[in-house]
Design an enzyme around this catalytic site. Structure first.
Site, mmCIF file in Angstrom:
data_model
loop_
_atom_site.group_PDB
_atom_site.id
_atom_site.type_symbol
_atom_site.label_atom_id
_atom_site.label_comp_id
_atom_site.label_asym_id
_atom_site.label_seq_id
_atom_site.Cartn_x
_atom_site.Cartn_y
_atom_site.Cartn_z
ATOM 1 N N TYR A 1 2.985 -4.674 -0.204
ATOM 2 C CA TYR A 1 3.810 -3.583 0.330
ATOM 3 C C TYR A 1 3.548 -3.434 1.820
ATOM 4 C CZ TYR A 1 5.648 1.137 1.080
ATOM 5 O OH TYR A 1 6.342 2.228 1.561
ATOM 6 N N ASP B 1 -1.235 -7.371 7.689
ATOM 7 C CA ASP B 1 -0.987 -5.939 7.531
ATOM 8 C C ASP B 1 -2.298 -5.309 7.073
ATOM 9 O OD1 ASP B 1 -0.378 -3.386 6.712
ATOM 10 O OD2 ASP B 1 1.422 -3.934 5.602
ATOM 11 N N LYS C 1 -3.117 4.771 9.040
ATOM 12 C CA LYS C 1 -3.725 6.084 9.158
ATOM 13 C C LYS C 1 -5.238 6.109 9.365
ATOM 14 C CE LYS C 1 -2.527 5.758 4.319
ATOM 15 N NZ LYS C 1 -1.610 4.617 4.438
#
Length: 432
Positions: A141, A236, A264
């Site tokens: 994802y 990623d 984050k």
């Protein structure tokens, strides 16, 4: 106030009553718990019930909730203003920190989320290589940008289909789907799309199909294939960045990417993201080059203050990684012991402080084997654990995160409650 009444109110004004789908609890049934506060390894719902938390805001709370150093840094920054839409010293300090900690990153650009970082990294890769197609992996994802919301078509790796309404076929046609941990599937795509592939993007540790580590030489094999075909390798690291070690997956696995995306964790939980890479690539980004990307809140001073405090702590206290890995290992061993003693169909995967319990007897090495897990059993296990004060991800295909605020007592209590839950499930015939 109760969670049950809040969800009724929320559903009247927000789609599904949530601002992110996994919070809806649809994968596990029941109603979502609304959280009021958090501290250390614990979160507390609106009814003041306490839970040991292994979601950790989906990863960034690596130092624990409401860490004093981060909180104090944010409070000081707030006194100077919330947003300026202009450069600040904190942006420079943050960029210097990241480039000093992560190998292979000469320059960095701050954005506001992992999705935005990925979207920008893909645009940059296409510009640098002057090619259009991207290879991603089934089950990985990368946020909700259009070109990443595609899935493999049946029978052919080279045919992809939109995985969301509103994503057009044009986006899907330029996104090719390979199988995670299968280097030959990537090799075939390069051969079938010769000279057209701009980049390969992946989670170096797949953490959105549960936790699935890369096989030996898989990442190195991707590096070699990209070099042979003039494509860029994009890691990623929204999940793995600063989570596995100070330098992320590149340091952990000793494989260099061309572009890396972060989320984050670099903001201590504040809304933030970033993408970075070699100087020759990053100099294509506006205002130096022709790849346009902008954001008023990028490098927000409050988010930067939180991130600087967090990354400084991780850089200066590397023993943190030894502690959180050791506690995650204790959880892994505990779950495996229970599976053996109770004769359960359980598989446990762990990389560093990331782990996942799958309700399957198969070794989980890719998305296909991850999907062999019995999600109904996971849903029952989740409910048992929640009722016993243990907060896990409300979905089978997510990771458990251990923070530096977790204690040995937390781990022991978690394993005690897990064994109680699994015994009750077995005695109730759930594993029949």
């Amino acid at each position: 106030m109760m969670s049950s009444s809040l969800i009724d109110r929320a559903r009247s004004v927000m789609p599904g009553g949530v601002n992110s789908p996994v919070r809806s609890y649809r994968a596990v049934g029941g109603e979502p718990v609304f959280i009021k506060r958090a501290n250390g390894s614990k979160i507390y719902d609106v009814e003041d019930r306490e839970y040991i938390d292994y979601v950790c805001s989906w990863g960034p709370m690596i130092l624990g909730h409401n860490n004093k150093k981060i909180a104090e840094s944010v409070k000081k920054a707030v006194d100077y203003g919330l947003s300026f839409g202009a450069p600040t010293e904190k942006e420079v300090i943050m960029a210097e920190l990241i480039t000093s900690m992560v190998p292979g990153i000469d320059m960095i650009r701050m954005v506001n989320s992992g999705t935005e970082a990925v979207m920008s990294a893909l645009r940059l890769a296409r510009a640098f290589t002057e090619k259009s197609k991207i290879i991603k992996f089934d089950g990985c994802y990368h946020g909700h940008c259009d070109s990443m919301l595609v899935k493999a078509g049946s029978g052919a790796l080279t045919l992809s289909h939109p995985d969301s309404l509103g994503v057009t076929g044009e986006f899907a046609r330029n996104t090719l789907i390979a199988d995670y941990n299968d280097i030959e599937s990537v090799r075939r795509l390069f051969a079938e799309n010769k000279g057209e592939i701009a980049a390969v993007i992946l989670e170096p540790v797949a953490a959105n199909m549960g936790v699935v580590p890369p096989r030996d030489n898989f990442l190195a094999g991707l590096r070699a294939l990209c070099d042979e075909n003039g494509a860029l390798l994009i890691f990623d690291e929204v999940i793995t960045g600063f989570r596995l070690c100070p330098g992320g997956a590149q340091e952990y696995f000793d494989v260099r990417a061309d572009i890396v995306t972060f989320g984050k964790i670099i903001g201590g939980g504040m809304p933030v993201g970033a993408y970075g890479g070699r100087k020759e690539i990053m100099e294509l980004v506006s205002p130096l080059g022709g790849v346009y990307q902008a954001g008023t809140l990028s490098g927000n001073p409050i988010a930067m203050a939180a991130g600087i405090a967090q990354l400084t702590e991780l850089k200066e206290n590397k023993d943190i990684y030894l502690r959180i890995d050791r506690m995650a290992e204790s959880l892994e061993k505990g779950f495996k012991r229970m599976a053996k003693e109770l004769e359960l169909t359980l598989t446990v995967n762990r990389v560093g402080s990331l782990l996942c319990v799958f309700f399957t007897k198969e070794a989980v090495t890719d998305f296909k084997t991850a999907k062999s897990s019995n999600t109904k059993l996971y849903a029952k296990f989740f409910k048992h654990m929640l009722d016993n004060g243990i907060h896990m991800a409300p979905a089978q295909f997510e990771a458990m995160f251990v923070s530096d605020a977790h204690t040995e007592e937390d781990i022991e209590k978690t394993l005690e409650k897990a064994e109680k839950s699994l015994r009750e499930m077995k005695n109730g015939g759930d594993f029949a």
